[in-house]
Design an enzyme around this catalytic site. Structure first.
Site, PDB file in Angstrom:
ATOM      1  N   GLU A  16     -72.629  37.420 -44.093  1.00  0.00           N
ATOM      2  CA  GLU A  16     -72.011  37.700 -43.895  1.00  0.00           C
ATOM      3  C   GLU A  16     -71.337  37.226 -42.590  1.00  0.00           C
ATOM      4  O   GLU A  16     -72.217  36.262 -42.539  1.00  0.00           O
ATOM      5  CB  GLU A  16     -73.032  39.433 -43.137  1.00  0.00           C
ATOM      6  CG  GLU A  16     -72.591  40.808 -43.709  1.00  0.00           C
ATOM      7  CD  GLU A  16     -70.922  40.961 -43.545  1.00  0.00           C
ATOM      8  OE1 GLU A  16     -70.234  40.297 -42.886  1.00  0.00           O
ATOM      9  OE2 GLU A  16     -70.924  42.261 -44.247  1.00  0.00           O
ATOM     10  N   ASN A 102     -71.189  46.328 -36.446  1.00  0.00           N
ATOM     11  CA  ASN A 102     -71.054  45.676 -37.290  1.00  0.00           C
ATOM     12  C   ASN A 102     -70.101  44.770 -37.518  1.00  0.00           C
ATOM     13  O   ASN A 102     -70.511  43.650 -38.130  1.00  0.00           O
ATOM     14  CB  ASN A 102     -70.735  47.038 -38.239  1.00  0.00           C
ATOM     15  CG  ASN A 102     -71.086  46.181 -40.037  1.00  0.00           C
ATOM     16  OD1 ASN A 102     -70.036  45.971 -40.881  1.00  0.00           O
ATOM     17  ND2 ASN A 102     -72.024  46.625 -40.932  1.00  0.00           N
ATOM     18  N   ASP A 125     -84.736  47.168 -42.805  1.00  0.00           N
ATOM     19  CA  ASP A 125     -84.106  45.506 -43.723  1.00  0.00           C
ATOM     20  C   ASP A 125     -82.923  44.707 -42.513  1.00  0.00           C
ATOM     21  O   ASP A 125     -82.993  43.931 -42.893  1.00  0.00           O
ATOM     22  CB  ASP A 125     -83.357  46.320 -45.182  1.00  0.00           C
ATOM     23  CG  ASP A 125     -85.097  46.760 -45.891  1.00  0.00           C
ATOM     24  OD1 ASP A 125     -85.993  46.208 -45.480  1.00  0.00           O
ATOM     25  OD2 ASP A 125     -83.924  47.769 -46.946  1.00  0.00           O
ATOM     26  N   ASN A 160     -65.987  49.655 -40.626  1.00  0.00           N
ATOM     27  CA  ASN A 160     -66.518  49.039 -41.493  1.00  0.00           C
ATOM     28  C   ASN A 160     -65.624  47.478 -40.743  1.00  0.00           C
ATOM     29  O   ASN A 160     -66.404  47.530 -39.553  1.00  0.00           O
ATOM     30  CB  ASN A 160     -67.389  48.036 -42.875  1.00  0.00           C
ATOM     31  CG  ASN A 160     -69.015  47.421 -42.705  1.00  0.00           C
ATOM     32  OD1 ASN A 160     -68.317  46.236 -42.933  1.00  0.00           O
ATOM     33  ND2 ASN A 160     -69.917  48.003 -43.908  1.00  0.00           N
ATOM     34  N   ASP A 214     -65.919  46.669 -47.474  1.00  0.00           N
ATOM     35  CA  ASP A 214     -66.616  45.789 -46.440  1.00  0.00           C
ATOM     36  C   ASP A 214     -65.750  45.380 -45.666  1.00  0.00           C
ATOM     37  O   ASP A 214     -64.485  45.742 -44.959  1.00  0.00           O
ATOM     38  CB  ASP A 214     -68.137  45.262 -46.795  1.00  0.00           C
ATOM     39  CG  ASP A 214     -69.172  44.973 -46.029  1.00  0.00           C
ATOM     40  OD1 ASP A 214     -69.021  44.784 -44.445  1.00  0.00           O
ATOM     41  OD2 ASP A 214     -69.517  44.409 -46.757  1.00  0.00           O
TER      42      ASP A 214
END
Length: 283
Positions: A16, A102, A125, A160, A214
């Site tokens: 990411e 994020n 996670d 996001n 995203d």
């Protein structure tokens, strides 16, 4: 003839937040679930950049060349100084901790804008499971000049990725709330006018499928390169799809780099990819 998609490296569990470092000709990106960060360059290949990242996700470069990161683990926004030290910039509003910042975008005036969905606190996670201390999932504006933090907009359910238009008059935000709210959620890019440190009324800009939007980035012409389940959708400044880059893994984010800003670096599941987008970035 379309440009060829290159696989540069595959070191991650969930890649990411790619950010281009022009002075190093390199890309830094997060492995959110691996709780680490990597650096890739043509000269060095892939190397471990940070062993323990506090579950960093999105990253951006400020005007002084420092990396600003969204940390799920500490639930705040940090900055990596030139000497390598990491400074926590902001982690609370009105005494309450954020959910799990994020993605981040930095305006030319130095203000830091970021999204705050709950993905880092719903399990262990990619963060630490915890209860939310804030009612919703907002977009924030933090000004390091006066250490002020404000809610830029509450008109988001699961914000996001985000990015400014070339003239910085508009902020685009990805809302992927369809995952949590199938009956009435969104899978779209929204657009908001920038009014100082807050945003005006937003509107639908483009629906994204398959999957959900995203991370994304915007070139100097206003073309948008947006992640989806099987690649990167390219939209013009009016929201019309003009092309698509097929990627063999689920795409999370992308950033433009290279001397002419015509190379697209793509994070997708385990990997970092690269492709030339010169045909779209030429005036």
């Amino acid at each position: 003839m379309k440009a060829h998609l290159e696989l540069l490296c595959s070191p991650a569990i969930w890649a990411e937040g790619p950010v281009w470092l022009p002075t190093e000709d390199a890309v830094i990106f997060s492995d959110v679930k691996g709780n680490r960060m990597f650096r890739w360059s043509e000269h060095d290949g892939v190397t471990l950049w940070r062993k323990y990242s506090n579950y960093a996700n999105g990253n951006a470069l400020d005007k002084k060349g420092r990396i600003v990161s969204c940390e799920h683990g500490r639930r705040g926004i940090s900055r990596t100084e030139k000497n390598g030290n990491v400074t926590m910039l902001v982690e609370k509003i009105d005494g309450k901790r954020f959910n799990s910042p994020n993605d981040v975008a930095i305006r030319s005036d130095g203000t830091i804008w970021f999204t705050d969905p709950p993905y880092g606190i719903i399990s262990d996670d990619e963060g630490y499971k915890a209860e939310s201390q804030i009612i919703g999932c907002y977009v924030y504006c933090y000004d390091p000049a006066d250490n002020s933090i404000s809610i830029a907009t509450s008109d988001t359910q699961r914000p996001n990725g985000l990015a400014f238009s070339p003239d910085e008059k508009w902020l685009y935000i990805a809302d992927m709330s369809i995952i949590d709210f199938p009956a009435h959620g969104r899978r779209e890019l929204r657009i908001y006018p920038v009014r100082g440190k807050i945003l005006g009324s937003g509107r639908h800009f483009a629906s994204i499928s398959p999957g959900v939007p995203d991370g994304f980035c915007i070139d100097k012409l206003g073309n948008i390169y947006c992640s989806c389940a099987d690649g990167v959708i390219i939209l013009d400044k009016f929201g019309t799809q003009i092309d698509k880059i097929e990627v063999p893994e689920r795409v999370s984010n992308c950033t433009l780099g290279g001397f002419n800003q015509d190379l697209l670096y793509i994070t997708a599941t385990t990997s970092l990819y690269r492709i030339s987008v010169a045909q779209f970035t030429e005036e």
